[in-house]
Design a protein around this motif. Structure first.
Motif, short mmCIF file in Angstrom:
data_model
loop_
_atom_site.label_atom_id
_atom_site.label_comp_id
_atom_site.label_asym_id
_atom_site.label_seq_id
_atom_site.Cartn_x
_atom_site.Cartn_y
_atom_site.Cartn_z
N LYS A 185 0.59 -1.21 -0.08
CA LYS A 185 0.20 0.09 0.10
C LYS A 185 0.56 1.26 -0.08
CE LYS A 185 -4.00 -1.92 0.75
NZ LYS A 185 -5.52 -2.18 -0.37
N GLU A 186 2.18 1.04 0.32
CA GLU A 186 3.54 2.23 0.91
C GLU A 186 3.45 2.55 -0.87
OE1 GLU A 186 5.70 1.75 3.51
OE2 GLU A 186 4.48 1.34 5.38
N ASP A 187 3.63 1.87 -2.01
CA ASP A 187 4.47 2.24 -3.62
C ASP A 187 3.11 1.74 -4.34
OD1 ASP A 187 6.10 2.63 -5.06
OD2 ASP A 187 6.88 0.84 -4.92
N PRO A 188 1.91 2.42 -4.38
CA PRO A 188 0.40 2.17 -5.52
C PRO A 188 1.21 2.53 -6.68
CG PRO A 188 0.49 3.45 -3.81
CD PRO A 188 1.26 3.05 -3.05
N PRO A 189 0.71 1.48 -7.70
CA PRO A 189 1.37 1.98 -8.56
C PRO A 189 -0.17 2.83 -9.69
CG PRO A 189 -0.28 0.11 -8.87
CD PRO A 189 -0.07 0.45 -7.40
N GLN A 190 0.31 5.15 -10.12
CA GLN A 190 -0.13 5.79 -10.70
C GLN A 190 -1.51 5.23 -11.01
OE1 GLN A 190 2.42 6.35 -9.20
NE2 GLN A 190 1.53 6.68 -7.70
N VAL A 214 -3.24 1.93 -13.70
CA VAL A 214 -2.84 0.26 -14.19
C VAL A 214 -3.24 0.14 -14.65
CG1 VAL A 214 -3.89 -2.18 -12.81
CG2 VAL A 214 -3.51 -0.27 -11.25
N SER A 215 -2.78 -0.93 -15.52
CA SER A 215 -2.79 -0.57 -17.63
C SER A 215 -2.99 -2.21 -17.81
CB SER A 215 -1.68 -0.43 -18.20
OG SER A 215 -1.53 -1.26 -19.61
N ILE A 216 -4.25 -2.40 -17.83
CA ILE A 216 -4.77 -3.34 -18.93
C ILE A 216 -5.39 -3.74 -20.18
CG2 ILE A 216 -6.91 -4.93 -18.10
CD1 ILE A 216 -7.89 -3.00 -15.67
N GLU A 230 -12.82 -3.25 -10.76
CA GLU A 230 -13.68 -2.78 -9.85
C GLU A 230 -12.93 -3.19 -8.55
OE1 GLU A 230 -18.16 -2.13 -10.72
OE2 GLU A 230 -17.36 -4.24 -10.07
N ARG A 231 -12.58 -4.65 -8.69
CA ARG A 231 -11.51 -4.92 -7.76
C ARG A 231 -9.60 -3.91 -7.47
NH1 ARG A 231 -9.18 -11.08 -8.98
NH2 ARG A 231 -11.92 -11.26 -9.17
N ILE A 232 -9.95 -3.39 -8.36
CA ILE A 232 -8.56 -3.16 -9.08
C ILE A 232 -8.76 -1.17 -8.07
CG2 ILE A 232 -7.29 -1.44 -10.06
CD1 ILE A 232 -6.34 -4.39 -10.73
N PHE A 233 -9.85 -0.88 -8.45
CA PHE A 233 -9.75 0.38 -7.71
C PHE A 233 -10.18 -0.67 -6.28
CE2 PHE A 233 -11.16 1.97 -11.67
CZ PHE A 233 -10.40 3.22 -11.86
N LYS A 234 -10.82 -1.24 -5.56
CA LYS A 234 -11.03 -1.48 -4.32
C LYS A 234 -9.00 -1.42 -3.86
CE LYS A 234 -12.74 -4.53 -1.08
NZ LYS A 234 -13.98 -5.29 -1.40
N ILE A 235 -8.47 -1.93 -4.77
CA ILE A 235 -7.51 -2.18 -4.28
C ILE A 235 -6.48 -0.61 -4.19
CG2 ILE A 235 -5.16 -3.10 -4.46
CD1 ILE A 235 -6.50 -5.79 -6.10
N TYR A 236 -6.33 0.12 -5.04
CA TYR A 236 -5.95 0.98 -5.34
C TYR A 236 -6.50 1.96 -5.49
CZ TYR A 236 -1.79 -2.43 -6.65
OH TYR A 236 -1.24 -3.14 -6.03
N PRO A 237 -7.52 2.86 -4.40
CA PRO A 237 -8.00 3.66 -4.86
C PRO A 237 -8.52 4.80 -5.36
CG PRO A 237 -8.07 2.83 -2.31
CD PRO A 237 -6.92 2.11 -3.16
#
Length: 360
Positions: free
Chosen positions: A235-240, A242-244, A277-284
């Motif tokens: 959580k301290e180094d989240p991606p700005q 996420v490319s899918i 939606e899961r990605i946004f839950k992990i990295y809001p």
């Protein structure tokens, strides 16, 4: 008396010479001066580099550096090596040491080892380094993109400089280092993570209808349908961003022998939305990029991009952007992008990601 004085002077000179030539030391993988990127795991044998592009880097001093690597399962892997940000080549690893002369003899050299093969090929173990001295790379936290995808994102079939497409194993031409994601990251001066599995799609895979797809294996460290250990999110180094980049295998016709149902838009769209939606839950706080396929047929590409826009509209309250390749890139093995294709893809993608990262 003269002999004693000469003897003592000789000892002194030898002592001074020895002090000027420090001996190389072995530094184990658990040393805090190593910096790791991507999916890794600490084990009794060292640091396991799991996913495509997983890497280790440090500063090294001395005349030479020796890197200790081995394949955990007994097969082989490939690694790419950078020395002072200069590409030194792609190396096949079973149980090997790689030794390099250091160009800077009196100052620090930066060495980085990248895993070229993917998680499905098994685990590559980094045991440590032999050098005169190592030092942690001190740098400010940089922006990061996480690249999620299939064989295209893994760099499958990209590097044919040593083994032609018709020869060797299916992964002998894998090159995560030369794939579009790392190329984009190097151009933008950012960090990256790759989580990809060849043959996988959003709701079905290249040649099966009922096996785990990419969203099913993503939560697990080894990106494996057998599940196993869950990945620990930093959580301290989240991606700005996420490319899918998924969909190629969902649209695939398979091998032409196994029964293949026609592509179905509803489960594709439903699974894609659930995954986002899961990605946004992990990295809001992240943004999501949806990338079209550089491999699909024209009619499939058109349908894919239409569905991606529908997904974006349905998630209108989320920061989602779409990138569309205007042509196919398939000069590598089995119709995949070649290393040169990935270069061209990255050149198109750089402005897109730069805007998403607010680096304009």
């Amino acid at each position: 008396m003269r002999f004693i004085v000469f003897f003592l002077l000789s000892l002194l000179l030898l002592s001074c010479k020895a002090e000027k030539t420090p001996q190389d030391q072995y530094f184990e993988a658990g040393d805090e001066r190593f910096t790791y990127m991507g999916r890794t795991l600490t084990s009794g044998e060292g640091k396991e580099l799991i996913a495509s592009g997983a890497s280790v880097k440090t500063k090294v001093y001395g005349d030479t550096v020796t890197v200790f690597l081995k394949s955990k399962e007994g097969s082989y892997h490939y690694v790419a090596v950078e020395l002072n940000e200069e590409y030194k080549g792609r190396f096949r690893i079973t149980k090997d040491t790689l030794k390099f002369a250091l160009p800077r003899k009196d100052s620090a050299n930066t060495i980085t080892i990248f895993k070229e093969t993917e998680a499905a090929n098994g685990i590559l173990i980094f045991s440590g380094i032999r050098a005169n001295k190592i030092e942690k790379i001190s740098e400010q936290q940089r922006a990061k993109i996480e690249f999620i995808g299939d064989s295209i994102t893994c760099g499958m079939g990209a590097d044919t400089t040593e083994i032609n497409c018709e020869e060797g194993e299916w992964f002998d031409q894998h090159s995560a280092y030369t794939s579009y994601g790392p190329r984009v990251a190097r151009e933008l001066g950012i960090d990256y993570e790759i989580n990809c599995v060849s043959g996988m799609g959003i709701y079905r895979n290249w040649n099966d209808e009922d096996k785990p797809a990419l969203p099913d294996v993503y939560p697990y460290l080894h990106l494996d349908g057998n599940h196993g250990k869950r990945v620990i999110i930093n959580k301290e180094d989240p991606p700005q961003v996420v490319s899918i980049a998924l969909g190629t295998n969902d649209f695939s016709l398979g091998d032409g022998e196994k029964l293949r149902m026609p592509f179905s838009e509803d489960p594709f769209k439903e699974n894609y939305i659930t995954f986002i939606e899961r990605i946004f839950k992990i990295y809001p706080e992240t943004k999501v990029a949806l990338i079209s396929s550089p491999m699909t047929r024209e009619e499939d590409s058109k349908e894919l991009i239409e569905i991606l826009h529908e997904i974006k509209a349905q998630l209108a309250d989320k920061p989602i952007e779409i990138f569309e390749f205007k042509k196919t890139y398939a000069r590598g093995c089995s119709g995949h992008p070649s290393a040169e294709d990935h270069k061209l893809m990255a050149e198109q993608l750089v402005p897109f990601y730069r805007k998403m990262l607010n680096k304009e």
